[in-house]
Design a protein around this motif. Structure first.
Motif, mmCIF file in Angstrom:
data_model
loop_
_atom_site.group_PDB
_atom_site.id
_atom_site.type_symbol
_atom_site.label_atom_id
_atom_site.label_comp_id
_atom_site.label_asym_id
_atom_site.label_seq_id
_atom_site.Cartn_x
_atom_site.Cartn_y
_atom_site.Cartn_z
ATOM 1 N N ALA A 393 -2.651 -30.827 -2.374
ATOM 2 C CA ALA A 393 -2.562 -29.847 -3.117
ATOM 3 C C ALA A 393 -3.147 -28.685 -2.828
ATOM 4 C CB ALA A 393 -2.927 -30.116 -4.436
ATOM 5 N N VAL A 394 -3.640 -28.477 -1.686
ATOM 6 C CA VAL A 394 -4.140 -27.441 -1.179
ATOM 7 C C VAL A 394 -3.062 -26.337 -0.858
ATOM 8 C CG1 VAL A 394 -4.437 -27.974 1.408
ATOM 9 C CG2 VAL A 394 -6.041 -26.034 0.106
ATOM 10 N N ILE A 395 -1.933 -26.830 -0.327
ATOM 11 C CA ILE A 395 -0.938 -25.972 -0.265
ATOM 12 C C ILE A 395 -0.228 -25.104 -1.314
ATOM 13 C CG2 ILE A 395 1.198 -27.479 -0.855
ATOM 14 C CD1 ILE A 395 2.170 -26.644 2.269
ATOM 15 N N ILE A 396 -0.763 -25.745 -2.667
ATOM 16 C CA ILE A 396 -0.231 -25.063 -3.830
ATOM 17 C C ILE A 396 -0.953 -23.593 -3.976
ATOM 18 C CG2 ILE A 396 -0.192 -25.341 -6.466
ATOM 19 C CD1 ILE A 396 0.379 -27.987 -5.905
ATOM 20 N N GLU A 397 -2.250 -23.824 -3.480
ATOM 21 C CA GLU A 397 -2.927 -22.485 -3.606
ATOM 22 C C GLU A 397 -2.931 -21.487 -2.570
ATOM 23 O OE1 GLU A 397 -7.351 -23.895 -3.327
ATOM 24 O OE2 GLU A 397 -6.651 -25.833 -4.137
ATOM 25 N N ARG A 398 -1.666 -21.651 -1.800
ATOM 26 C CA ARG A 398 -1.037 -20.646 -1.228
ATOM 27 C C ARG A 398 -0.426 -19.802 -1.815
ATOM 28 N NH1 ARG A 398 2.989 -21.926 3.356
ATOM 29 N NH2 ARG A 398 3.029 -19.833 2.830
ATOM 30 N N GLY A 399 -0.171 -20.005 -3.179
ATOM 31 C CA GLY A 399 0.677 -19.096 -3.895
ATOM 32 C C GLY A 399 0.294 -19.083 -5.347
ATOM 33 N N TYR A 400 -0.363 -20.005 -6.060
ATOM 34 C CA TYR A 400 -0.870 -19.778 -7.280
ATOM 35 C C TYR A 400 -2.429 -19.767 -7.304
ATOM 36 C CZ TYR A 400 3.853 -21.731 -8.360
ATOM 37 O OH TYR A 400 5.114 -22.036 -8.580
ATOM 38 N N GLU A 401 -2.978 -18.764 -8.245
ATOM 39 C CA GLU A 401 -4.382 -18.516 -8.021
ATOM 40 C C GLU A 401 -5.001 -19.787 -8.433
ATOM 41 O OE1 GLU A 401 -5.440 -13.790 -8.878
ATOM 42 O OE2 GLU A 401 -5.120 -15.184 -10.446
ATOM 43 N N ASP A 402 -4.442 -20.330 -9.633
ATOM 44 C CA ASP A 402 -5.231 -21.457 -10.353
ATOM 45 C C ASP A 402 -4.155 -22.222 -11.262
ATOM 46 O OD1 ASP A 402 -6.876 -23.407 -11.531
ATOM 47 O OD2 ASP A 402 -8.652 -21.967 -11.578
ATOM 48 N N ILE A 403 -3.478 -23.117 -10.848
ATOM 49 C CA ILE A 403 -2.465 -23.658 -11.495
ATOM 50 C C ILE A 403 -3.130 -24.530 -12.564
ATOM 51 C CG2 ILE A 403 -2.182 -25.639 -10.070
ATOM 52 C CD1 ILE A 403 0.984 -25.384 -10.396
ATOM 53 N N CYS A 404 -4.307 -25.188 -12.147
ATOM 54 C CA CYS A 404 -4.900 -26.156 -13.300
ATOM 55 C C CYS A 404 -5.384 -24.944 -14.479
ATOM 56 C CB CYS A 404 -5.964 -26.816 -12.819
ATOM 57 S SG CYS A 404 -5.524 -27.973 -11.244
ATOM 58 N N ARG A 405 -5.966 -23.967 -13.996
ATOM 59 C CA ARG A 405 -6.279 -23.006 -15.094
ATOM 60 C C ARG A 405 -5.267 -22.788 -16.105
ATOM 61 N NH1 ARG A 405 -6.880 -17.377 -12.722
ATOM 62 N NH2 ARG A 405 -5.203 -17.465 -12.642
ATOM 63 N N ASP A 406 -4.135 -22.241 -15.478
ATOM 64 C CA ASP A 406 -3.055 -21.864 -16.147
ATOM 65 C C ASP A 406 -2.584 -22.760 -17.017
ATOM 66 O OD1 ASP A 406 -3.489 -19.465 -14.986
ATOM 67 O OD2 ASP A 406 -1.929 -19.569 -13.356
ATOM 68 N N LEU A 407 -2.137 -24.031 -16.446
ATOM 69 C CA LEU A 407 -1.220 -25.017 -17.289
ATOM 70 C C LEU A 407 -2.572 -25.541 -18.244
ATOM 71 C CD1 LEU A 407 0.694 -26.670 -14.386
ATOM 72 C CD2 LEU A 407 1.490 -25.333 -16.417
ATOM 73 N N GLY A 408 -3.784 -25.231 -17.948
ATOM 74 C CA GLY A 408 -4.621 -25.953 -18.774
ATOM 75 C C GLY A 408 -4.865 -25.247 -20.127
ATOM 76 N N ASN A 409 -4.553 -23.768 -19.921
ATOM 77 C CA ASN A 409 -4.532 -22.847 -20.954
ATOM 78 C C ASN A 409 -3.407 -23.307 -21.828
ATOM 79 O OD1 ASN A 409 -6.508 -21.328 -20.207
ATOM 80 N ND2 ASN A 409 -5.222 -19.623 -18.987
ATOM 81 N N LEU A 410 -2.436 -24.095 -21.590
ATOM 82 C CA LEU A 410 -1.286 -24.664 -22.160
ATOM 83 C C LEU A 410 -1.599 -25.848 -22.587
ATOM 84 C CD1 LEU A 410 1.879 -23.165 -20.165
ATOM 85 C CD2 LEU A 410 0.474 -22.308 -21.939
ATOM 86 N N GLY A 411 -2.671 -26.565 -22.664
ATOM 87 C CA GLY A 411 -3.128 -27.689 -23.166
ATOM 88 C C GLY A 411 -2.913 -28.825 -22.406
ATOM 89 N N ALA A 412 -2.444 -28.649 -20.921
ATOM 90 C CA ALA A 412 -2.296 -29.854 -20.022
ATOM 91 C C ALA A 412 -3.405 -30.293 -19.734
ATOM 92 C CB ALA A 412 -1.595 -29.145 -18.811
ATOM 93 N N ASN A 413 -3.301 -31.754 -19.485
ATOM 94 C CA ASN A 413 -4.512 -32.749 -18.830
ATOM 95 C C ASN A 413 -4.645 -32.614 -17.380
ATOM 96 O OD1 ASN A 413 -6.576 -34.503 -18.625
ATOM 97 N ND2 ASN A 413 -5.730 -35.681 -20.214
ATOM 98 N N ILE A 414 -5.221 -31.882 -16.724
ATOM 99 C CA ILE A 414 -4.977 -31.388 -15.343
ATOM 100 C C ILE A 414 -6.280 -30.988 -14.740
ATOM 101 C CG2 ILE A 414 -4.187 -28.967 -15.828
ATOM 102 C CD1 ILE A 414 -2.292 -29.383 -13.393
ATOM 103 N N HIS A 415 -6.695 -31.444 -13.441
ATOM 104 C CA HIS A 415 -7.641 -30.872 -12.723
ATOM 105 C C HIS A 415 -7.614 -31.529 -11.449
ATOM 106 C CE1 HIS A 415 -8.682 -35.175 -13.979
ATOM 107 N NE2 HIS A 415 -9.463 -35.225 -12.946
#
Ligand code: UD1
Length: 422
Positions: A393-415
């Protein structure tokens, strides 16, 4: 390698803010070389690709520092015009240093970028165009060496409106002698934003946002402050997340106009979307509808960078959808990952995928094949029953600052979990 764990089945609800644009930041960072001074880049996303561009600048002798989300770049000193092979291999956008360094130093040595996970990505348009601008080029052992005593403006016709080639030509033309005209230029917002940044620094350009761009060379640029637009692909990704998982969310700092093609497609799949000047309210309650024929196209068409995310969405729609990838070959690697979760996807050929929606995806261990494909697997995890682990998943950090933070803000269960976990 880091992983992201998602427990699916939670409808998304809440608010999140969209980061600054990756695809606008990268060319502007390269362009900062054209001014022998300071660029302040506000709303700059803190992502791996930006850190990589900063590393290249530092290798060339420039300085960069952060003040919050503002990136301050000082390019007064450039000690080298060489971009190492490892830099170009790490990130294809390093090729933008070709136009920027030839403009600044009148010479550049840069490695030839190879193929990549989303297919063959040649740079013949870049090289042919630079050559037409009175630059001599030779390739030796995979290294491109360019030199000129004077870059001269000329007329360039692009066979395809390539984003990277348009940006490289603009970068080379800004300090050239005379006028450069680009016919069939790319109209992507990221090309427009590069033009806006350069205008702010004193460049003379006409036609940004159209397929005909004219650049009149100037002697020098000056210091500039520029605020980056929000990221249209990150906004589209989180809209796709709400579409797939269901729920009701508000996204702030959305470049609404730039996201229109994605909004239209999601509306046709049954999402309710209300747009404001800079925000989007999206909800989805009933089962998703299929999309007959989705083709990726140059802007303002449906972006290739949203294709994987829509494949996830359509994999749980009530019927059959077809996606045709018209920009890149081999950008369907995610089909194999989605199948591990129970999706029914048939690849008719390299460019055509037929997706028969299933009622539910099931959690599984999957892999992030590339940046957007990785985000699409996170979305699949949100929609699935049970737990999904997205590896590499490190490849996702190439383009998303913090996908877990952003989707966590929407109540997703993600870490994040694993060695590189953020
Ligand atoms: C592309 C996308 C861009 C996206 C980026 C990252 C398009 C038009 N471009 O930009 O929106 O953000 O990937 O995923 O959607 N080509 C050549 N020779 C060249 C250059 C390009 O044949 O010298 C071809 C490519 O093989 C490809 C097409 O043109 O089929 C588009 O390439 P281009 O726009 O240059 O790609 P990027 O700049 O990477």
């Amino acid at each position: 390698m880091s992983s992201i764990k998602v427990t699916g089945g939670v409808r998304l609800k809440g608010e999140t803010r969209i980061q600054g644009s990756k695809n606008a930041a990268l060319p502007v960072i390269a362009a900062s070389l054209l001014n022998k001074g300071v660029t302040v880049l506000r709303n700059c996303p803190k992502i791996l690709d930006v850190y990589h561009m900063i590393n290249v600048l530092e290798e060339l002798g420039c300085k960069a520092s952060w003040e919050g989300n503002s990136l301050v770049i000082d390019t007064a000193d450039v000690k080298s015009a060489k971009v190492s092979e490892s830099s170009v291999r790490k990130m294809r956008s390093s090729i933008l240093f070709l136009g920027a360094l030839i403009g600044r130093c009148h010479e550049v040595s840069i490695a030839y970028p190879g193929g990549c996970s989303i297919g063959n990505r040649p740079i013949d348009f870049h090289l042919d165009s630079i050559r037409k601008m009175n630059v001599s080029l030779n390739e030796e052992n995979g290294i491109i060496n360019c030199q000129t005593d004077k870059i001269t403006g000329t007329d360039i016709f692009l066979k395809f409106p390539s984003v990277g080639a348009t940006q490289n030509i603009i970068l080379a033309a800004v300090l050239a002698e005379g006028i450069t005209r680009i016919y069939n230029a790319a109209r992507e917002p990221e090309v427009q934003e590069l033009c806006t940044y350069l205008e702010g620094a004193g460049a003379r350009l006409k036609g940004k946002g159209t397929s005909f761009i004219e650049i009149e060379g100037v002697e020098r640029l000056h210091d500039v402050e520029h605020t980056l637009s929000p990221d249209r692909i990150a906004a589209g990704t989180y809209m796709a997340a709400v579409a797939a998982a269901g729920g009701d969310a508000v996204l702030f700092d959305v470049p609404v106009h730039q996201a229109e093609a994605v909004i239209k497609v999601l509306e046709k799949t049954g999402c309710k979307i209300i747009t404001g000047d800079r925000h989007v309210k999206i909800s989805r309650s009933k089962r998703l509808l299929p999309y007959d024929l989705l083709k990726t196209k140059p802007y303002p068409g449906f972006p290739t960078d949203m294709q994987s995310q829509l494949m996830t969405v359509l994999s749980i729609a009530d019927g059959k959808s077809t996606i045709v990838e018209e920009i890149f070959d081999s950008r369907f690697q995610n089909a194999e990952e989605l199948r591990k979760m129970g999706a029914d996807i048939l690849l008719r050929n390299e460019k055509t995928a037929v997706i028969t929606g299933v009622a539910k995806l099931k959690g599984a261990e999957v892999k992030a094949r590339d940046l957007r494909a990785g985000a699409a697997m996170v979305i699949a995890g949100l929609a699935a029953e049970g737990e999904t682990t997205v590896n590499d998943a490190v490849i996702i950090e190439r383009g998303y600052e913090d996908i877990c933070r952003d989707l966590g803000n929407l109540g997703a269960n993600i870490h994040y979990c694993g060695d590189d976990a953020g």
